[in-house]
Design a protein around this motif. Structure first.
Motif, short mmCIF file in Angstrom:
data_model
loop_
_atom_site.label_atom_id
_atom_site.label_comp_id
_atom_site.label_asym_id
_atom_site.label_seq_id
_atom_site.Cartn_x
_atom_site.Cartn_y
_atom_site.Cartn_z
N ALA A 1 0.88 -1.17 0.00
CA ALA A 1 0.00 0.00 0.00
C ALA A 1 0.92 1.22 0.00
CB ALA A 1 -0.90 -0.01 1.23
N LYS A 2 1.19 1.75 -1.18
CA LYS A 2 2.31 2.67 -1.37
C LYS A 2 1.98 4.13 -1.09
CE LYS A 2 6.55 3.63 -2.77
NZ LYS A 2 7.73 3.26 -1.97
N TYR A 3 0.81 4.60 -1.56
CA TYR A 3 0.48 6.02 -1.43
C TYR A 3 -0.93 6.21 -0.85
CZ TYR A 3 4.25 6.40 -4.89
OH TYR A 3 5.44 6.28 -5.56
N LEU A 4 -1.09 7.31 -0.12
CA LEU A 4 -2.40 7.73 0.38
C LEU A 4 -2.57 9.21 0.10
CD1 LEU A 4 -2.64 6.17 3.96
CD2 LEU A 4 -4.20 5.72 2.07
N ARG A 5 -3.75 9.57 -0.37
CA ARG A 5 -4.11 10.98 -0.44
C ARG A 5 -5.58 11.14 -0.11
NH1 ARG A 5 -6.17 12.31 -5.68
NH2 ARG A 5 -5.92 10.60 -7.16
N PHE A 6 -5.94 12.35 0.32
CA PHE A 6 -7.25 12.58 0.89
C PHE A 6 -8.04 13.62 0.13
CE2 PHE A 6 -4.38 11.13 4.18
CZ PHE A 6 -5.13 10.22 4.91
N ASP A 7 -9.35 13.44 0.11
CA ASP A 7 -10.28 14.42 -0.41
C ASP A 7 -11.40 14.55 0.63
OD1 ASP A 7 -11.82 16.14 -1.89
OD2 ASP A 7 -12.55 14.62 -3.29
N LEU A 8 -11.08 15.25 1.71
CA LEU A 8 -11.94 15.26 2.89
C LEU A 8 -12.63 16.60 3.08
CD1 LEU A 8 -9.47 13.47 5.34
CD2 LEU A 8 -11.27 12.43 3.96
N SER A 9 -13.65 16.59 3.91
CA SER A 9 -14.33 17.81 4.30
C SER A 9 -14.37 17.85 5.82
CB SER A 9 -15.75 17.84 3.72
OG SER A 9 -16.48 16.71 4.14
N GLY A 10 -14.83 18.93 6.38
CA GLY A 10 -14.97 19.00 7.82
C GLY A 10 -13.64 19.15 8.53
N ASN A 11 -13.55 18.55 9.72
CA ASN A 11 -12.41 18.77 10.59
C ASN A 11 -11.09 18.21 10.07
OD1 ASN A 11 -14.05 20.05 12.48
ND2 ASN A 11 -14.51 18.13 13.56
N LEU A 12 -11.16 17.28 9.11
CA LEU A 12 -9.95 16.66 8.59
C LEU A 12 -9.53 17.20 7.23
CD1 LEU A 12 -10.52 12.91 9.59
CD2 LEU A 12 -9.32 14.70 10.86
N SER A 13 -10.16 18.25 6.78
CA SER A 13 -9.87 18.78 5.44
C SER A 13 -8.44 19.32 5.33
CB SER A 13 -10.87 19.86 5.05
OG SER A 13 -10.83 20.93 5.97
N TYR A 14 -7.80 19.58 6.47
CA TYR A 14 -6.41 20.05 6.43
C TYR A 14 -5.46 19.01 5.85
CZ TYR A 14 -5.80 17.23 10.67
OH TYR A 14 -5.76 16.20 11.58
N LEU A 15 -5.93 17.76 5.74
CA LEU A 15 -5.10 16.70 5.16
C LEU A 15 -5.12 16.72 3.63
CD1 LEU A 15 -6.16 13.83 7.57
CD2 LEU A 15 -3.89 14.88 7.47
N ASN A 16 -6.07 17.42 3.05
CA ASN A 16 -6.17 17.47 1.59
C ASN A 16 -4.92 18.07 0.99
OD1 ASN A 16 -8.71 16.47 1.95
ND2 ASN A 16 -9.78 18.39 1.56
N GLY A 17 -4.50 17.51 -0.12
CA GLY A 17 -3.30 18.00 -0.80
C GLY A 17 -2.02 17.32 -0.36
N LYS A 18 -2.08 16.60 0.75
CA LYS A 18 -0.90 15.86 1.22
C LYS A 18 -0.87 14.48 0.57
CE LYS A 18 -1.08 18.00 5.84
NZ LYS A 18 0.16 18.81 5.75
N ILE A 19 0.30 14.02 0.23
CA ILE A 19 0.48 12.65 -0.28
C ILE A 19 1.44 11.94 0.66
CG2 ILE A 19 1.29 11.21 -2.17
CD1 ILE A 19 0.54 13.43 -4.09
N PHE A 20 0.99 10.82 1.20
CA PHE A 20 1.80 10.04 2.11
C PHE A 20 2.32 8.81 1.37
CE2 PHE A 20 -1.32 12.39 4.56
CZ PHE A 20 -0.51 13.04 5.49
N GLU A 21 3.60 8.49 1.61
CA GLU A 21 4.25 7.42 0.84
C GLU A 21 4.89 6.40 1.76
OE1 GLU A 21 7.75 6.83 -2.57
OE2 GLU A 21 7.08 8.85 -1.98
N SER A 22 4.68 5.14 1.47
CA SER A 22 5.35 4.06 2.20
C SER A 22 6.83 4.04 1.85
CB SER A 22 4.71 2.72 1.82
OG SER A 22 5.51 1.64 2.27
N GLY A 23 7.64 3.67 2.83
CA GLY A 23 9.08 3.53 2.59
C GLY A 23 9.45 2.20 1.96
N PHE A 24 8.51 1.28 1.87
CA PHE A 24 8.78 -0.02 1.26
C PHE A 24 8.79 0.09 -0.26
CE2 PHE A 24 6.66 -1.32 5.29
CZ PHE A 24 7.74 -1.98 5.86
N THR A 25 9.61 -0.73 -0.89
CA THR A 25 9.67 -0.74 -2.34
C THR A 25 10.11 -2.12 -2.80
OG1 THR A 25 10.45 0.47 -4.28
CG2 THR A 25 12.06 0.04 -2.52
N PHE A 26 10.07 -2.35 -4.12
CA PHE A 26 10.53 -3.61 -4.71
C PHE A 26 11.67 -3.32 -5.68
CE2 PHE A 26 5.91 -4.77 -4.07
CZ PHE A 26 6.14 -5.58 -2.99
#
Length: 270
Positions: A245-270
């Protein structure tokens, strides 16, 4: 040494997976050495457990320090972990709850590595659960698959039926009773002989969707012992699925909307 109480009927292996990641890593070693006690009796095999049983693992300090994950992001509302292969989502949650308030909002298969989200409070839990339901949290995976893709990228639409008794699913090309539609998008990033590194985005989130869907089109995930190709896995001595599960990004509303625009990346790779 770690001690746990059993809260429902199960067996030692499943219980260990669900409460103690470090014990799960070395359970075979512990059993061979009779370093597990159930209700005061040392045991050397997987046994049935009932509610109220006490299980003691005589793990060493080194074994207890084996990491289950690394922290990717944390604030007052959420915690994003980079989970190791071999760790169950339930076991990771149990470990995290020893140090604070954590709530599960989705899960990863035990042998899938990568990013998993937990909520820190009930409000965040409700928002994240709703966001997952509405597909407003975008998860992108990478996988090593058998290189049998007819096209280098595409969107697969098929139908899936889950068999709870067998703990597996089956994919069909046409709708039928009890089936749910599954949509899986893929893009081949790199070809490595008979193996391809593929980026995969889920447009529906069903049990074992990536593993079952890629196998259905003849491109099973390397190391997948449930839906994969045993000869292919044996060729590369792969006993766990090569899926992150390599990447996460958000399209949120309400109290968690501050997470929008951020991309989170796993350190694991092949």
């Amino acid at each position: 040494m770690k001690t746990f109480k059993v809260n429902s009927q199960t067996n030692l292996k499943d219980f260990t997976d669900s409460v103690y990641p470090q014990g799960s890593f070395c359970l075979a070693v512990l059993l061979r050495a009779r370093d597990v006690k159930v209700n005061g009796t040392r045991i050397n095999k997987n046994v049935a457990l009932k509610t109220g049983d006490e299980v003691v693992y005589y793990t060493t300090s080194k074994q207890e320090q084996m990491p289950s994950h690394t922290a990717v992001y944390e604030d007052a509302n959420i915690y994003i972990a980079d989970k190791y292969s071999g760790v169950s989502s339930e076991g990771l949650l149990s470990e995290l709850c020893e140090r604070g308030e954590f709530y599960a909002v989705h899960r990863l298969d035990r042998n899938t590595q990568g990013l998993i989200i937990f909520a820190h409070n009930n409000s965040a839990e409700e928002e994240l659960l709703a966001a997952f339901k509405d597909r407003r949290i975008i998860k992108t995976y990478i996988a090593l698959c058998r290189n049998n893709f007819k096209q280098k990228q595409g969107v697969l639409t098929d139908y899936l039926i889950k068999d709870d008794k067998k703990g597996e699913v089956k994919v069909y090309s046409s709708s039928r009773p009890e089936a749910v539609k599954i949509i899986t998008e893929y893009r081949v990033i790199e070809e490595r002989g008979d193996t391809a590194l593929a980026e995969i985005t889920l447009h529906t989130g069903r049990t074992h969707q990536i593993r079952a869907h890629t196998a259905f089109i003849g491109c099973p995930v390397l190391g997948d012992e449930k839906y994969g190709d045993r000869a292919y896995n044996a060729k590369y001595a792969a006993k766990r699925q090569r899926l992150i599960a390599k990447y996460l990004r958000f399209d949120l509303s309400g109290n968690l909307s501050y997470l929008n625009g951020k991309i989170f990346e796993s350190g694991f790779t092949f």
